[in-house]
Design an enzyme around this catalytic site. Structure first.
Site: not given
Length: 309
Positions: A48-50, A52, A182
């Site tokens: 999970l992206d930072p 997010a 994204r």
């Protein structure tokens, strides 16, 4: 001959369904959980992206053997797309690369969504973990290189427009493995002629774990105040979910203690009964409610592939 080194930490096993905060990386979250639980092994099921927030399933101990089955599960995201800018990272972190004064109407957005439902071809972001000639795309992008990332098929089960505002829109998407939200935002903006990037992102579901199972990181960190070590660890362990819950989508085979012993020795067992599965590439066996093995069923046998202690 030297003795093998004893693993550090406790042999604690199970799943923790973490509600990851923003500005906190997935690897950083795993390290924090491993330290809090004093666990020997720890890993997550899907980065999970930072920027997010939301569901980050973390496997401890033997549960790490079930990570691939969670990685393959459906996921649900809520996200916002801000219009007018396409960014190098396709989210808030990057620099604007393309701009537009155009803003889409709610009708234009709604008309676009059927094009993004079902099996679609998607090009991952330049800043992604995709490997290009053995190197991560984000490492190449940070060095200033623009790489040609091939498109790949991903599955979008449903996508819903939740709210349309002048400068942004809110969506919910249910998708399969490997989908980049994204990329969806980038492609929406291009198709609508206004450009766009993800400005908010939250994951609310990773099959088979529901949103209600999530535990905020702050709740776990607060337990550090418990001075008694055993009491503190017991309070943390209470948040763990049984390893077998990660396999709920697979066929289940209840077995006897004798059969469990055979599987733990790496031997197959005979599958009997009117309701017994005939052919299954993946199934799991339990004895007295405890996970014993993941294996395949064929020719009247259950053959173990992964065995649990």
């Amino acid at each position: 001959m030297s003795k093998p080194r004893k693993p550090k930490g406790r042999p604690v096993s199970g799943w923790l369904i973490l509600d990851k905060p923003e500005d906190f990386g997935s690897t950083e979250a795993v390290s924090k959980i491993k330290w809090l639980f004093n666990a020997q092994k720890c890993g997550h099921a899907g980065t999970l992206d930072p920027l997010a927030s939301g569901m980050l399933p973390i496997a401890l101990g033997d549960a790490t053997k079930t990570v691939p089955y969670v990685m393959d599960g459906r996921k649900v995201y809520e996200f916002a797309v801000s219009w007018g800018e396409e960014r190098s990272t396709d989210d808030l972190e990057g620099e604007a690369t393309l701009t537009s004064d155009k803003r889409p109407t709610e009708a234009e957005i709604s008309a676009l969504l059927p094009n993004y439902t079902g099996t679609i071809n998607q090009v991952p972001p330049q800043f992604s973990a995709i490997k290009i000639a053995g190197e991560r795309a984000y490492d190449l992008a940070r060095d200033g290189e623009t790489v040609d990332i091939p498109s790949r098929e991903v599955e979008i089960h449903r996508i819903t427009l939740l709210k349309a505002e002048t400068d942004r829109a809110l969506f919910e998407v249910e998708c399969g493995k490997g989908t980049y939200v994204r990329s969806l935002a980038r492609d929406f903006g291009r198709d609508l002629g206004c450009y766009g990037h993800v400005s908010e992102l939250r994951r609310t579901f990773v099959a088979p774990f529901s949103e209600e199972r999530m535990v905020p990181l702050a709740d776990l960190v607060a337990l550090e105040e418990i001075e008694d070590r055993e009491e503190r660890l017991a309070a943390l362990d209470a948040y763990l979910i049984d390893t077998a819950e990660a396999l709920s989508s697979l066929p289940h085979l209840p077995i006897t203690d004798d059969q469990a012993h055979r599987l733990r020795m790496g031997n197959p067992i005979i599958v009997r009964g009117r309701d017994a599965p005939l052919e299954e590439a993946d199934a799991y066996a339990t004895a007295r409610g405890r996970l014993i093995a993941i294996g395949e069923i064929g020719q009247g046998e259950f053959r173990p592939k992964r065995v649990f202690g």
